[in-house]
Scaffold this motif. Sequence first.
Motif, mmCIF file in Angstrom:
data_model
loop_
_atom_site.group_PDB
_atom_site.id
_atom_site.type_symbol
_atom_site.label_atom_id
_atom_site.label_comp_id
_atom_site.label_asym_id
_atom_site.label_seq_id
_atom_site.Cartn_x
_atom_site.Cartn_y
_atom_site.Cartn_z
ATOM 1 N N GLY A 71 8.750 4.735 -16.630
ATOM 2 C CA GLY A 71 7.637 5.015 -15.740
ATOM 3 C C GLY A 71 7.633 4.116 -14.524
ATOM 4 N N TYR A 72 7.949 2.851 -14.727
ATOM 5 C CA TYR A 72 7.953 1.911 -13.605
ATOM 6 C C TYR A 72 9.092 2.228 -12.641
ATOM 7 C CZ TYR A 72 7.896 -2.460 -10.986
ATOM 8 O OH TYR A 72 7.837 -3.396 -9.984
ATOM 9 N N ALA A 73 10.242 2.617 -13.180
ATOM 10 C CA ALA A 73 11.363 2.985 -12.313
ATOM 11 C C ALA A 73 10.984 4.170 -11.419
ATOM 12 C CB ALA A 73 12.588 3.321 -13.159
ATOM 13 N N ARG A 74 10.242 5.115 -11.978
ATOM 14 C CA ARG A 74 9.817 6.256 -11.175
ATOM 15 C C ARG A 74 8.859 5.812 -10.071
ATOM 16 N NH1 ARG A 74 7.483 9.961 -14.951
ATOM 17 N NH2 ARG A 74 9.557 10.814 -15.301
ATOM 18 N N LEU A 75 7.939 4.917 -10.416
ATOM 19 C CA LEU A 75 7.018 4.399 -9.405
ATOM 20 C C LEU A 75 7.763 3.690 -8.281
ATOM 21 C CD1 LEU A 75 3.944 2.882 -11.294
ATOM 22 C CD2 LEU A 75 3.931 4.738 -9.629
ATOM 23 N N GLN A 76 8.743 2.882 -8.652
ATOM 24 C CA GLN A 76 9.510 2.162 -7.641
ATOM 25 C C GLN A 76 10.246 3.114 -6.709
ATOM 26 O OE1 GLN A 76 11.665 -0.477 -10.452
ATOM 27 N NE2 GLN A 76 10.919 -2.173 -9.193
ATOM 28 N N SER A 77 10.698 4.236 -7.263
ATOM 29 C CA SER A 77 11.455 5.196 -6.452
ATOM 30 C C SER A 77 10.587 5.873 -5.399
ATOM 31 C CB SER A 77 12.098 6.259 -7.346
ATOM 32 O OG SER A 77 11.112 7.157 -7.859
ATOM 33 N N MET A 78 9.266 5.832 -5.586
ATOM 34 C CA MET A 78 8.357 6.444 -4.613
ATOM 35 C C MET A 78 7.446 5.402 -3.979
ATOM 36 S SD MET A 78 5.660 8.366 -7.246
ATOM 37 C CE MET A 78 6.870 9.431 -8.025
ATOM 38 N N ALA A 79 7.946 4.163 -3.885
ATOM 39 C CA ALA A 79 7.109 3.042 -3.445
ATOM 40 C C ALA A 79 6.471 3.267 -2.080
ATOM 41 C CB ALA A 79 7.942 1.758 -3.426
ATOM 42 N N ASP A 80 7.176 3.935 -1.171
ATOM 43 C CA ASP A 80 6.650 4.118 0.181
ATOM 44 C C ASP A 80 5.572 5.199 0.253
ATOM 45 O OD1 ASP A 80 8.255 2.135 1.229
ATOM 46 O OD2 ASP A 80 9.920 3.527 1.625
ATOM 47 N N ALA A 81 5.556 6.106 -0.717
ATOM 48 C CA ALA A 81 4.551 7.176 -0.737
ATOM 49 C C ALA A 81 4.299 7.594 -2.185
ATOM 50 C CB ALA A 81 5.019 8.372 0.089
ATOM 51 N N PRO A 82 3.598 6.763 -2.951
ATOM 52 C CA PRO A 82 3.394 7.055 -4.380
ATOM 53 C C PRO A 82 2.642 8.365 -4.606
ATOM 54 C CG PRO A 82 2.749 4.792 -3.849
ATOM 55 C CD PRO A 82 2.961 5.504 -2.550
ATOM 56 N N LYS A 83 3.092 9.097 -5.600
ATOM 57 C CA LYS A 83 2.428 10.343 -5.982
ATOM 58 C C LYS A 83 1.705 10.180 -7.320
ATOM 59 C CE LYS A 83 5.685 13.321 -3.509
ATOM 60 N NZ LYS A 83 6.412 12.214 -2.854
ATOM 61 N N ILE A 84 1.766 8.990 -7.884
ATOM 62 C CA ILE A 84 1.074 8.668 -9.134
ATOM 63 C C ILE A 84 -0.163 7.848 -8.786
ATOM 64 C CG2 ILE A 84 1.260 7.564 -11.400
ATOM 65 C CD1 ILE A 84 3.212 9.892 -10.993
ATOM 66 N N ASP A 85 -1.318 8.238 -9.320
ATOM 67 C CA ASP A 85 -2.558 7.520 -9.019
ATOM 68 C C ASP A 85 -2.930 6.511 -10.106
ATOM 69 O OD1 ASP A 85 -3.266 9.074 -6.574
ATOM 70 O OD2 ASP A 85 -3.314 10.727 -8.020
ATOM 71 N N VAL A 86 -2.707 6.880 -11.356
ATOM 72 C CA VAL A 86 -2.983 5.986 -12.487
ATOM 73 C C VAL A 86 -1.743 5.949 -13.354
ATOM 74 C CG1 VAL A 86 -4.408 5.557 -14.532
ATOM 75 C CG2 VAL A 86 -5.444 6.532 -12.474
ATOM 76 N N TRP A 87 -1.291 4.752 -13.654
ATOM 77 C CA TRP A 87 -0.086 4.578 -14.493
ATOM 78 C C TRP A 87 -0.467 3.860 -15.778
ATOM 79 C CZ3 TRP A 87 3.477 -0.124 -14.120
ATOM 80 C CH2 TRP A 87 4.560 0.000 -15.023
ATOM 81 N N PHE A 88 -0.155 4.495 -16.914
ATOM 82 C CA PHE A 88 -0.308 3.870 -18.221
ATOM 83 C C PHE A 88 0.956 3.073 -18.545
ATOM 84 C CE2 PHE A 88 -3.720 6.811 -18.550
ATOM 85 C CZ PHE A 88 -4.520 6.448 -19.632
ATOM 86 N N THR A 89 0.780 1.843 -18.996
ATOM 87 C CA THR A 89 1.912 1.009 -19.367
ATOM 88 C C THR A 89 1.456 -0.001 -20.415
ATOM 89 O OG1 THR A 89 3.667 -0.431 -18.506
ATOM 90 C CG2 THR A 89 1.506 -0.648 -17.488
ATOM 91 N N THR A 90 2.343 -0.868 -20.832
ATOM 92 C CA THR A 90 1.971 -1.925 -21.769
ATOM 93 C C THR A 90 1.356 -3.091 -20.998
ATOM 94 O OG1 THR A 90 4.128 -3.013 -21.606
ATOM 95 C CG2 THR A 90 3.876 -1.288 -23.289
ATOM 96 N N SER A 91 0.533 -3.861 -21.687
ATOM 97 C CA SER A 91 -0.068 -5.020 -21.025
ATOM 98 C C SER A 91 0.999 -6.017 -20.597
ATOM 99 C CB SER A 91 -1.081 -5.694 -21.951
ATOM 100 O OG SER A 91 -0.494 -6.059 -23.189
#
Length: 339
Positions: A71-91
């Motif tokens: 999930g984080y890798a996907r977020l990084q790939s869209m860092a300049d224009a994120p299409k994810i608003d809320v990301w669930f991850t581990t603490s």
Amino acid sequence: MSKLLKAAFCAVAAATLISVVTGPSLAADKTITVQAWGTSWEQGLQKVADDFEKQTGIHVEAVTQSGSADGYARLQSMADAPKIDVWFTTSSLAARVTSDDKMFANIPPDKDAGAGAMIPGAVTNRWVAAYYYPLSIIYRPSLTKQKISGWNDLWQANFKDALAVPDVETYQARMLLVSALLNGGSIDDVGPGFDALKRLRPNIAMFYGSDSDARRALAQGDVSVLVGPPSQAKPLRDAGVDVAVVSPKPAPVMFDVMTLVKTQRQDLAIQFIHFVVTKAPQATISSSFDMGPVNSDVVPSPDLAAVLPAKADQVTFDEAKVNAGIGAWNEKFKMDIAH
């Protein structure tokens, strides 16, 4: 043209113009995208999202991830224009990456008293926990032919090639840390944990990074014991597979959390995050997939309450130390144990 017909024509034209000018924008404004694990979404978060839409009119689009790192890798790939608003991850991962001010925003406190009191450790300025869970032992009594009561049981010779154990990157190295604690080590001295895992190696049929792979192995009888959170047992139980769960001392307790990504829809996303920790969604999460509620006004589901560790048996770890060490731990794990 009659006055009546003319008025009707003007009304239709005006409505069409409003729809053309504002319709798509309004629709977009009422939709957020949430990235979470597929299993968690199917088992309970979809119901929470549907209830959220009924209450607020805000639609939630789901994007699934196989794991937090994915999930984080996907977020990084869209860092300049994120299409994810809320990301669930581990603490643990959230503690490592949400200091990125370009990608993540602070989550303002919920001023609605209906959110209830959050349990200790469940909130920071950059993430809010959606639920908590211990690392437990899930086993099939019909295959083990014995009751498992503690971690040390797993080292018995009769469990040869019987265990599914999370790898170091899965569940934030908690199996390594438990092994260390059992053998006189600590988060500052994981050497005894590695030595213990080497001794356990003949009993480990698979190291897993995917919950679904581990559950499938247990359901098919490829393994008889699975180390993971109690939520792993629920889909198996629902499918008619005989499973028992025990959460022995020391029982690591972990959070899965919601982070706020910097997009144009932050106000809507914040509403979703605040909604998830209110009483009804928390009860849904607990009953749907056996996760512990982070809202202290909510009682855990009966099945979960029966297997949650006593507070005196629970342990937590300094996430900063986990993050500082996990890279080296993973390399050592791959070289010395997983091969």
